[in-house]
Design a protein around this motif. Structure first.
Motif, PDB file in Angstrom:
ATOM      1  N   HIS A 108       0.833  -1.204   0.000  1.00 16.54           N
ATOM      2  CA  HIS A 108       0.000   0.000   0.000  1.00 16.54           C
ATOM      3  C   HIS A 108       0.866   1.253   0.000  1.00 16.54           C
ATOM      4  CE1 HIS A 108      -2.893   2.822   2.342  1.00 16.54           C
ATOM      5  NE2 HIS A 108      -2.963   3.031   1.042  1.00 16.54           N
ATOM      6  N   ALA A 109       0.825   1.987  -1.115  1.00 18.10           N
ATOM      7  CA  ALA A 109       1.526   3.259  -1.230  1.00 18.10           C
ATOM      8  C   ALA A 109       0.550   4.393  -0.933  1.00 18.10           C
ATOM      9  CB  ALA A 109       2.104   3.415  -2.632  1.00 18.10           C
ATOM     10  N   PHE A 110       1.056   5.448  -0.332  1.00 22.34           N
ATOM     11  CA  PHE A 110       0.214   6.568   0.067  1.00 22.34           C
ATOM     12  C   PHE A 110       0.373   7.738  -0.900  1.00 22.34           C
ATOM     13  CE2 PHE A 110       0.711   4.017   3.785  1.00 22.34           C
ATOM     14  CZ  PHE A 110      -0.483   4.123   4.462  1.00 22.34           C
ATOM     15  N   TYR A 111      -0.647   8.566  -0.933  1.00 18.45           N
ATOM     16  CA  TYR A 111      -0.658   9.739  -1.807  1.00 18.45           C
ATOM     17  C   TYR A 111      -0.329  10.993  -0.994  1.00 18.45           C
ATOM     18  CZ  TYR A 111      -2.322  13.219  -5.130  1.00 18.45           C
ATOM     19  OH  TYR A 111      -2.401  14.290  -5.977  1.00 18.45           O
ATOM     20  N   PRO A 112       0.480  11.910  -1.516  1.00 13.17           N
ATOM     21  CA  PRO A 112       1.180  11.836  -2.799  1.00 13.17           C
ATOM     22  C   PRO A 112       2.496  11.062  -2.672  1.00 13.17           C
ATOM     23  CG  PRO A 112       1.563  13.972  -1.779  1.00 13.17           C
ATOM     24  CD  PRO A 112       0.625  13.223  -0.867  1.00 13.17           C
ATOM     25  N   GLY A 113       2.745  10.174  -3.636  1.00 14.31           N
ATOM     26  CA  GLY A 113       3.925   9.332  -3.603  1.00 14.31           C
ATOM     27  C   GLY A 113       5.234  10.101  -3.701  1.00 14.31           C
ATOM     28  N   THR A 118       7.205   6.077   2.300  1.00 18.64           N
ATOM     29  CA  THR A 118       6.994   4.816   3.010  1.00 18.64           C
ATOM     30  C   THR A 118       5.775   4.088   2.467  1.00 18.64           C
ATOM     31  OG1 THR A 118       7.941   5.753   5.032  1.00 18.64           O
ATOM     32  CG2 THR A 118       6.634   3.748   5.274  1.00 18.64           C
ATOM     33  N   VAL A 119       5.909   2.773   2.275  1.00 23.98           N
ATOM     34  CA  VAL A 119       4.780   1.947   1.873  1.00 23.98           C
ATOM     35  C   VAL A 119       4.533   0.880   2.937  1.00 23.98           C
ATOM     36  CG1 VAL A 119       5.186   2.294  -0.589  1.00 23.98           C
ATOM     37  CG2 VAL A 119       6.233   0.344   0.554  1.00 23.98           C
ATOM     38  N   GLU A 120       3.278   0.485   3.059  1.00 27.04           N
ATOM     39  CA  GLU A 120       2.922  -0.618   3.949  1.00 27.04           C
ATOM     40  C   GLU A 120       3.117  -1.942   3.218  1.00 27.04           C
ATOM     41  OE1 GLU A 120      -0.790   1.030   6.694  1.00 27.04           O
ATOM     42  OE2 GLU A 120      -1.205   0.050   4.788  1.00 27.04           O
ATOM     43  N   ILE A 121       3.807  -2.887   3.841  1.00 24.78           N
ATOM     44  CA  ILE A 121       3.800  -4.265   3.360  1.00 24.78           C
ATOM     45  C   ILE A 121       2.872  -5.033   4.285  1.00 24.78           C
ATOM     46  CG2 ILE A 121       5.130  -6.367   2.960  1.00 24.78           C
ATOM     47  CD1 ILE A 121       7.575  -4.677   2.392  1.00 24.78           C
ATOM     48  N   ASN A 122       1.680  -5.302   3.789  1.00 24.45           N
ATOM     49  CA  ASN A 122       0.660  -6.007   4.571  1.00 24.45           C
ATOM     50  C   ASN A 122       0.673  -7.487   4.187  1.00 24.45           C
ATOM     51  OD1 ASN A 122      -0.746  -3.597   5.845  1.00 24.45           O
ATOM     52  ND2 ASN A 122      -0.957  -3.063   3.686  1.00 24.45           N
ATOM     53  N   TYR A 123       0.768  -8.351   5.176  1.00 29.11           N
ATOM     54  CA  TYR A 123       0.859  -9.774   4.844  1.00 29.11           C
ATOM     55  C   TYR A 123       0.148 -10.627   5.892  1.00 29.11           C
ATOM     56  CZ  TYR A 123       4.694  -9.880   8.291  1.00 29.11           C
ATOM     57  OH  TYR A 123       5.439  -9.775   9.430  1.00 29.11           O
ATOM     58  N   SER A 124      -0.279 -11.813   5.462  1.00 22.95           N
ATOM     59  CA  SER A 124      -0.961 -12.750   6.345  1.00 22.95           C
ATOM     60  C   SER A 124       0.022 -13.819   6.806  1.00 22.95           C
ATOM     61  CB  SER A 124      -2.133 -13.408   5.610  1.00 22.95           C
ATOM     62  OG  SER A 124      -1.634 -14.287   4.609  1.00 22.95           O
ATOM     63  N   ASP A 125      -0.447 -14.662   7.702  1.00 18.10           N
ATOM     64  CA  ASP A 125       0.392 -15.764   8.189  1.00 18.10           C
ATOM     65  C   ASP A 125       0.695 -16.764   7.077  1.00 18.10           C
ATOM     66  OD1 ASP A 125       0.286 -14.591  10.676  1.00 18.10           O
ATOM     67  OD2 ASP A 125      -1.379 -15.839  11.388  1.00 18.10           O
ATOM     68  N   SER A 126      -0.100 -16.732   6.008  1.00 22.02           N
ATOM     69  CA  SER A 126       0.084 -17.689   4.903  1.00 22.02           C
ATOM     70  C   SER A 126       1.253 -17.323   3.992  1.00 22.02           C
ATOM     71  CB  SER A 126      -1.187 -17.761   4.052  1.00 22.02           C
ATOM     72  OG  SER A 126      -2.306 -18.127   4.822  1.00 22.02           O
ATOM     73  N   VAL A 147       7.198  -0.421   5.942  1.00 23.96           N
ATOM     74  CA  VAL A 147       6.837  -0.804   7.301  1.00 23.96           C
ATOM     75  C   VAL A 147       6.125  -2.151   7.195  1.00 23.96           C
ATOM     76  CG1 VAL A 147       4.718   0.617   7.182  1.00 23.96           C
ATOM     77  CG2 VAL A 147       5.573  -0.178   9.403  1.00 23.96           C
ATOM     78  N   LEU A 148       6.622  -3.141   7.927  1.00 19.73           N
ATOM     79  CA  LEU A 148       6.059  -4.488   7.884  1.00 19.73           C
ATOM     80  C   LEU A 148       4.867  -4.592   8.823  1.00 19.73           C
ATOM     81  CD1 LEU A 148       9.304  -6.679   7.913  1.00 19.73           C
ATOM     82  CD2 LEU A 148       7.685  -6.439   6.023  1.00 19.73           C
ATOM     83  N   ASN A 154      -2.626  -5.381   9.531  1.00 15.99           N
ATOM     84  CA  ASN A 154      -2.768  -4.995   8.122  1.00 15.99           C
ATOM     85  C   ASN A 154      -3.471  -3.649   8.012  1.00 15.99           C
ATOM     86  OD1 ASN A 154      -3.419  -8.270   6.570  1.00 15.99           O
ATOM     87  ND2 ASN A 154      -1.547  -7.401   7.387  1.00 15.99           N
ATOM     88  N   LEU A 155      -2.991  -2.804   7.104  1.00 16.76           N
ATOM     89  CA  LEU A 155      -3.605  -1.486   6.845  1.00 16.76           C
ATOM     90  C   LEU A 155      -3.631  -0.620   8.102  1.00 16.76           C
ATOM     91  CD1 LEU A 155      -6.597  -2.691   4.625  1.00 16.76           C
ATOM     92  CD2 LEU A 155      -4.399  -1.805   3.845  1.00 16.76           C
ATOM     93  N   LEU A 156      -2.588  -0.752   8.915  1.00 17.98           N
ATOM     94  CA  LEU A 156      -2.541  -0.051  10.201  1.00 17.98           C
ATOM     95  C   LEU A 156      -2.756   1.442  10.065  1.00 17.98           C
ATOM     96  CD1 LEU A 156      -1.932   0.127  13.253  1.00 17.98           C
ATOM     97  CD2 LEU A 156       0.495   0.258  12.657  1.00 17.98           C
ATOM     98  N   PHE A 157      -2.122   2.058   9.073  1.00 21.05           N
ATOM     99  CA  PHE A 157      -2.185   3.514   8.983  1.00 21.05           C
ATOM    100  C   PHE A 157      -3.527   3.994   8.438  1.00 21.05           C
ATOM    101  CE2 PHE A 157       2.204   2.482   9.455  1.00 21.05           C
ATOM    102  CZ  PHE A 157       2.609   3.406  10.412  1.00 21.05           C
ATOM    103  N   SER A 158      -4.147   3.196   7.588  1.00 26.05           N
ATOM    104  CA  SER A 158      -5.518   3.517   7.179  1.00 26.05           C
ATOM    105  C   SER A 158      -6.447   3.438   8.389  1.00 26.05           C
ATOM    106  CB  SER A 158      -6.000   2.538   6.096  1.00 26.05           C
ATOM    107  OG  SER A 158      -5.317   2.732   4.888  1.00 26.05           O
TER     108      SER A 158
END
Length: 338
Positions: A108-113, A118-126, A147-148, A154-158
């Motif tokens: 997830h990249a934020f605006y304005p890039g 910083t981008v969010e790397i959102n991931y599951s246990d899978s 930021v991991l 997931n999507l912490l900053f949103s």
């Protein structure tokens, strides 16, 4: 199938962006043209064959994202990593029908890039370790920071922005200050942009998705007022700003407020932020320094929770939270251990 008109428009857009980059970075015309020639513009999903990564950035619509990823899996290699740029839809919903969930994640990249690196790397246990490593390498090669954020975050900053939006709405409803005055308090003392500015630039569809997907049952009362307003805007007013909605519904306010009111509003946001971050940092899967650096870059919150805590004092923060909790019991106002 192919859509020549859409492909032409996309290529013109890519060329326009590269012209801007050429000017800002001092590229030669030859280098710009070389980069343009490296871009394949296509409306045919079969052209994704052979890709190492596919990053989806289509509209924030769950069905559309699900359909896109399901069809892409028929064309891409088994090693291809599938990434969504969603800012408001849970990853488990987007990838619930994925054949290989170990290669599916969020980027997830934020605006304005151009300003937020910083981008969010959102991931599951899978998600496999190899997949996560490749995503981190991709971000690093692009010159950005990451930021991991594992599954619970997931999507912490949103989600943090959404909590601040709800708090801003609650403050607006119970005071006489205008949205511009509240934003001014925040920009001068707390964060880079005002909450209502973020609300207006985010777009009603994304905020409406946040209402649908981020609400927790225990905090239903906290979300209720803002949820009703957002649903009303989405269903009845279309793509209008919050100020336009307030004007049309007779909620518009114009006062600037006193210095004492400004101080009280600022402290409400700061106490909420300190409490929110304290609660999530109880989980050792989050890298505290990385997360706070991301807060500084994404939201422009220069002071970390410890600094705010030292300045305000634990007693004052708990006093504010306790007063709010008495009026509206929810986890965001339940004071933690600092």
């Amino acid at each position: 199938g192919r859509n020549p008109k859409a492909e032409q428009e996309a290529r013109r857009y890519a060329e326009k962006r590269l012209k801007r980059i050429k000017k800002t970075k001092g590229w030669t015309e030859e280098k710009k043209q070389q980069r343009l020639n490296e871009i394949l513009v296509s409306a045919d999903r079969k052209d994704a064959e052979g890709s190492d990564f596919v990053i989806e950035t289509i509209t924030e619509d769950l069905s559309a994202k699900q359909e896109l990823f399901q069809s892409l899996e028929d064309y891409v290699d088994p090693e291809c990593i599938l990434l969504t740029n969603t800012s408001s839809i849970p990853l488990e919903r987007i990838f619930e029908k994925a054949k290989q969930p170990q290669r599916c994640a969020g980027l997830h990249a934020f605006y304005p890039g151009s300003l937020i690196r910083t981008v969010e790397i959102n991931y599951s246990d899978s998600v496999s370790r190899q997949c996560l490593r490749k995503i981190k390498e991709l971000v690093e090669q692009s010159g950005r920071n990451y930021v991991l954020l594992p599954e619970p975050f997931n999507l912490l900053f949103s989600k943090l922005i959404f909590v601040l939006m709800n708090e801003a709405f609650r403050i607006y409803e119970c005071c006489s200050l205008s949205t511009e005055a509240i934003d001014s308090i925040l920009k001068e003392n707390f964060m880079m942009l005002g909450i209502f500015e973020i609300l207006n630039t985010t777009g009603n569809l994304i905020v409406y998705n946040c209402v649908k997907y981020f609400e927790e049952e225990e905090n239903e009362a906290f979300y209720h007022g803002f949820k009703s307003a957002v649903a009303d805007i989405h269903e009845n007013y279309g793509d209008c700003t919050f100020e336009q909605y307030c004007r049309d519904t007779g909620r518009q306010k114009s006062e600037r407020g006193s210095a004492a009111e400004h101080k009280e509003i600022l402290e409400r946001f700061e106490a909420l932020y300190v409490n929110y971050m304290t609660q999530i940092f109880q989980d050792d899967r989050l890298d505290i320094r990385q997360t706070l650096d991301a807060c500084r870059d994404i939201l422009g919150i220069a002071r970390n929770p410890e600094e705010i805590l030292r300045e305000m004092g634990e007693e004052r923060i708990k006093e504010i939270l306790s007063r709010n909790y008495e009026a509206l019991p929810c986890s965001f106002y339940r004071a933690g251990d600092y």
